[in-house]
Design an enzyme around this catalytic site. Structure first.
Site, PDB file in Angstrom:
ATOM      1  N   HIS A  19       0.830  -1.193   0.000  1.00  0.00           N
ATOM      2  CA  HIS A  19       0.000   0.000   0.000  1.00  0.00           C
ATOM      3  C   HIS A  19       0.865   1.242   0.000  1.00  0.00           C
ATOM      4  O   HIS A  19       1.940   1.240   0.599  1.00  0.00           O
ATOM      5  CB  HIS A  19      -0.922   0.020   1.223  1.00  0.00           C
ATOM      6  CG  HIS A  19      -2.094   0.915   1.027  1.00  0.00           C
ATOM      7  ND1 HIS A  19      -2.051   2.252   1.320  1.00  0.00           N
ATOM      8  CD2 HIS A  19      -3.317   0.665   0.510  1.00  0.00           C
ATOM      9  CE1 HIS A  19      -3.216   2.783   1.001  1.00  0.00           C
ATOM     10  NE2 HIS A  19      -3.997   1.858   0.509  1.00  0.00           N
TER      11      HIS A  19
ATOM     12  N   ASP B 221      -8.059  -5.288  -0.650  1.00  0.00           N
ATOM     13  CA  ASP B 221      -8.511  -6.149  -1.740  1.00  0.00           C
ATOM     14  C   ASP B 221      -8.247  -7.635  -1.495  1.00  0.00           C
ATOM     15  O   ASP B 221      -8.867  -8.476  -2.133  1.00  0.00           O
ATOM     16  CB  ASP B 221      -7.826  -5.742  -3.054  1.00  0.00           C
ATOM     17  CG  ASP B 221      -8.340  -4.417  -3.548  1.00  0.00           C
ATOM     18  OD1 ASP B 221      -9.566  -4.275  -3.643  1.00  0.00           O
ATOM     19  OD2 ASP B 221      -7.529  -3.516  -3.815  1.00  0.00           O
TER      20      ASP B 221
HETATM   21  C1  LIG Z   1      -0.600  -0.637  -3.946  1.00  0.00           C
HETATM   22  C2  LIG Z   1       0.649  -0.384  -4.738  1.00  0.00           C
HETATM   23  C3  LIG Z   1       0.268   0.025  -6.173  1.00  0.00           C
HETATM   24  C4  LIG Z   1       1.434   0.757  -4.081  1.00  0.00           C
HETATM   25  O1  LIG Z   1       2.442   1.110  -4.944  1.00  0.00           O
HETATM   26  P1  LIG Z   1       3.649   2.100  -4.565  1.00  0.00           P
HETATM   27  O2  LIG Z   1       3.316   2.905  -3.375  1.00  0.00           O
HETATM   28  O3  LIG Z   1       3.996   2.819  -5.830  1.00  0.00           O
HETATM   29  O4  LIG Z   1       4.791   1.117  -4.112  1.00  0.00           O
HETATM   30  P2  LIG Z   1       5.877   0.438  -5.045  1.00  0.00           P
HETATM   31  O5  LIG Z   1       5.204  -0.282  -6.170  1.00  0.00           O
HETATM   32  O6  LIG Z   1       6.901   1.463  -5.385  1.00  0.00           O
HETATM   33  O7  LIG Z   1       6.464  -0.643  -4.037  1.00  0.00           O
HETATM   34  C5  LIG Z   1       7.491  -0.382  -3.073  1.00  0.00           C
HETATM   35  C6  LIG Z   1       8.300  -1.668  -2.894  1.00  0.00           C
HETATM   36  O8  LIG Z   1       7.453  -2.713  -2.390  1.00  0.00           O
HETATM   37  C7  LIG Z   1       7.340  -3.767  -3.344  1.00  0.00           C
HETATM   38  N1  LIG Z   1       5.931  -4.142  -3.435  1.00  0.00           N
HETATM   39  C8  LIG Z   1       4.866  -3.323  -3.268  1.00  0.00           C
HETATM   40  N2  LIG Z   1       3.747  -4.015  -3.440  1.00  0.00           N
HETATM   41  C9  LIG Z   1       4.100  -5.280  -3.712  1.00  0.00           C
HETATM   42  C10 LIG Z   1       3.375  -6.433  -3.989  1.00  0.00           C
HETATM   43  N3  LIG Z   1       2.046  -6.420  -4.010  1.00  0.00           N
HETATM   44  N4  LIG Z   1       4.048  -7.581  -4.237  1.00  0.00           N
HETATM   45  C11 LIG Z   1       5.387  -7.586  -4.193  1.00  0.00           C
HETATM   46  N5  LIG Z   1       6.136  -6.516  -3.959  1.00  0.00           N
HETATM   47  C12 LIG Z   1       5.498  -5.366  -3.711  1.00  0.00           C
HETATM   48  C13 LIG Z   1       7.787  -3.170  -4.664  1.00  0.00           C
HETATM   49  O9  LIG Z   1       8.275  -4.155  -5.543  1.00  0.00           O
HETATM   50  C14 LIG Z   1       8.854  -2.221  -4.202  1.00  0.00           C
HETATM   51  O10 LIG Z   1       9.988  -2.971  -3.871  1.00  0.00           O
HETATM   52  P3  LIG Z   1      11.462  -2.429  -4.196  1.00  0.00           P
HETATM   53  O11 LIG Z   1      11.602  -1.165  -3.384  1.00  0.00           O
HETATM   54  O12 LIG Z   1      12.330  -3.534  -3.765  1.00  0.00           O
HETATM   55  O13 LIG Z   1      11.470  -2.156  -5.675  1.00  0.00           O
HETATM   56  C15 LIG Z   1       1.543  -1.644  -4.779  1.00  0.00           C
HETATM   57  O14 LIG Z   1       1.790  -2.069  -3.463  1.00  0.00           O
HETATM   58  C16 LIG Z   1       0.942  -2.758  -5.621  1.00  0.00           C
HETATM   59  O15 LIG Z   1       1.118  -2.779  -6.843  1.00  0.00           O
HETATM   60  N6  LIG Z   1       0.194  -3.711  -4.980  1.00  0.00           N
HETATM   61  C17 LIG Z   1      -0.453  -4.766  -5.719  1.00  0.00           C
HETATM   62  C18 LIG Z   1      -1.765  -4.267  -6.302  1.00  0.00           C
HETATM   63  C19 LIG Z   1      -2.814  -4.058  -5.241  1.00  0.00           C
HETATM   64  O16 LIG Z   1      -3.047  -4.898  -4.393  1.00  0.00           O
HETATM   65  N7  LIG Z   1      -3.476  -2.907  -5.330  1.00  0.00           N
HETATM   66  C20 LIG Z   1      -4.566  -2.573  -4.427  1.00  0.00           C
HETATM   67  C21 LIG Z   1      -4.179  -1.414  -3.571  1.00  0.00           C
HETATM   68  S1  LIG Z   1      -5.414  -1.103  -2.330  1.00  0.00           S
END
Ligand SMILES: CC(C)(COP(=O)(O)OP(=O)(O)OC[C@H]1O[C@@H](n2cnc3c(N)ncnc32)[C@H](O)[C@@H]1OP(=O)(O)O)[C@@H](O)C(=O)NCCC(=O)NCCS
Length: 381
Positions: free
Chosen positions: A266, A317
């Site tokens: 998140h 979710d």
């Molecule tokens: C929610 C979300 C989009 C937030 O994105 P964000 O704030 O931009 O965070 P990032 O994507 O930059 O992630 C930060 C780190 O955590 C990791 N990470 C975050 N969510 C992850 C996940 N669901 N699975 C694996 N790794 C994850 C990223 O790979 C990144 O790692 P790194 O620093 O080693 O590269 C992201 O956590 C995600 O894509 N989750 C899956 C989709 C989801 O469940 N969305 C519903 C949100 S309520």
């Protein structure tokens, strides 16, 4: 060579940490894993107030009296029925289209049939708010009926929003535990600070576009798999894994290939999402009731594995997927159920934006070229 001065500051990718609005509607405390609706902790609201009470709270900044709640509920139920033209439009959508596409387009069509379509005043917007909240679950249920070649049902005036949705979806009123779980699911998804779809709604509202336009933008934004679209992918993952003993290999394999695990992580929460605490419990109860214990067990094992491997937690979710599945909601409708709830928050934010508006118009840092020589069309090779 022309000289160019850049006044823009550094880009904040994904606007992380950027504070773009004042709000009284909800607060996400990511450090402590707390969520507040108008000052009330979600743990105090969950299972103690209904979705309708929470919506009233988000729209009025206070909980309703018993009389106000009864009035609000009957207003909502009275407006759940869709205009015939909207049902017709739903029937005309291609069977292959995603329910979120149908919902996005139906909300847009509703705007043209709304009795207050040309009025963007406060009183008209309050009326539109109630109608939209009531109509969205009906669109979702109606689409499901159309896709199954079954008659579209009118709402039952004796049922509240959650029970009515399940009734119009399945053609029979839910029992008490199912109705309660549905109501809780709606309550927990109702608002969540300045998330992507709420921001989209506020940007549209800030141009003084009408409420239906802002809601249409919000539905489209919720659809993506990084936002509301994640719940559908979660159930696909659970079915794809098949059994608890396969979880470790699957998750480690996905992470090794650099894939994200849907339903985890998140932008704001750095600890457990408080909504997941409630949904995990509900998922366990409902999965047991539905004879789907294996899905809960797989989910639980995924949670342990992802936590151990990456230190990240489930978001709203993750367990909402098994809750919805146990309620008999088809997976392709999961995100539109999220939308039916989040409409409450979108509307609250749109009203707040209208109430103290300034156009939301950020800037960008230009990284392109300057001074390019224009070649006439006929000479371009
Ligand atoms: C929610 C979300 C989009 C937030 O994105 P964000 O704030 O931009 O965070 P990032 O994507 O930059 O992630 C930060 C780190 O955590 C990791 N990470 C975050 N969510 C992850 C996940 N669901 N699975 C694996 N790794 C994850 C990223 O790979 C990144 O790692 P790194 O620093 O080693 O590269 C992201 O956590 C995600 O894509 N989750 C899956 C989709 C989801 O469940 N969305 C519903 C949100 S309520």
């Amino acid at each position: 060579m022309e000289e160019h001065v850049h006044h823009e500051r550094e880009v904040t990718r994904g606007l992380e940490g950027v504070c773009a609005a004042e709000t009284r509607i909800s607060y996400v405390d990511g450090v402590n894993g707390q969520l507040y609706y108008s000052g009330y902790n979600i743990h105090d609201l969950a299972e103690r107030v209904s979705f309708a009470e929470a919506v009233y709270l988000l729209w009025h900044d206070r909980l309703p009296t018993a009389k106000e709640l009864a009035e609000f509920r009957s207003q909502v139920t009275a407006t759940m029925r869709l205009p015939a033209q909207v049902i017709k439009a739903i029937e005309l959508t291609p069977p292959s289209s995603h329910p979120m596409d149908v919902l996005r387009s139906s909300v847009s069509i509703l705007g043209m049939f709304d009795p207050d379509a040309q009025d963007n005043g406060e009183a008209a917007n309050r009326r539109k708010a109630t109608r939209l909240l009531a109509e969205i679950p009906t669109i979702v249920a109606a689409l499901h009926r159309v896709r199954k070649h079954e008659p579209v049902l009118s709402p039952d005036p004796h049922l509240d929003i959650a029970a009515n949705f399940l009734y119009m979806l399945h053609g029979r009123a839910p029992d008490e535990p199912a109705a309660r779980a549905m109501d809780l699911l709606l309550l927990l998804h109702a608002d969540h600070g300045l998330n992507a779809s709420t921001f989209a709604a506020r940007v549209a509202a800030s141009t003084e576009a009408d409420m239906h336009s802002a809601l249409t933008a919000a539905v489209g934004t919720l659809k993506g798999r990084l936002h509301g679209g994640a719940n559908e992918r979660v159930i696909e993952m659970l079915f794809g894994i098949g059994g608890v003993e396969m979880v470790q290999d699957y998750i480690h394999g996905m992470l090794a290939e650099g894939h994200k695990i849907m339903g985890f992580g998140h932008r704001v929460y750095k600890t457990e999402d408080p909504r997941a605490t409630h949904l995990r419990r509900t998922s366990e109860t409902l999965c047991q009731r539905a004879g789907q214990e294996h899905l809960y067990e797989i989910s639980h094992r995924i949670e342990q594995t992802v936590k151990a491997a990456k230190g990240i937690y489930p978001n709203v979710d993750f367990y909402s997927a098994t809750v919805q599945h146990a309620l008999g909601i088809p997976k392709e409708f999961f995100t539109s159920v999220f939308a039916a709830s989040r409409a409450a928050g979108w509307i609250a934010h749109i009203l707040e934006q209208y109430g103290d508006n300034r156009l939301i118009r950020p800037t960008s840092k230009y990284v392109g070229q300057y001074g390019r020589e224009l070649v006439p069309l006929a000479e371009r090779g």
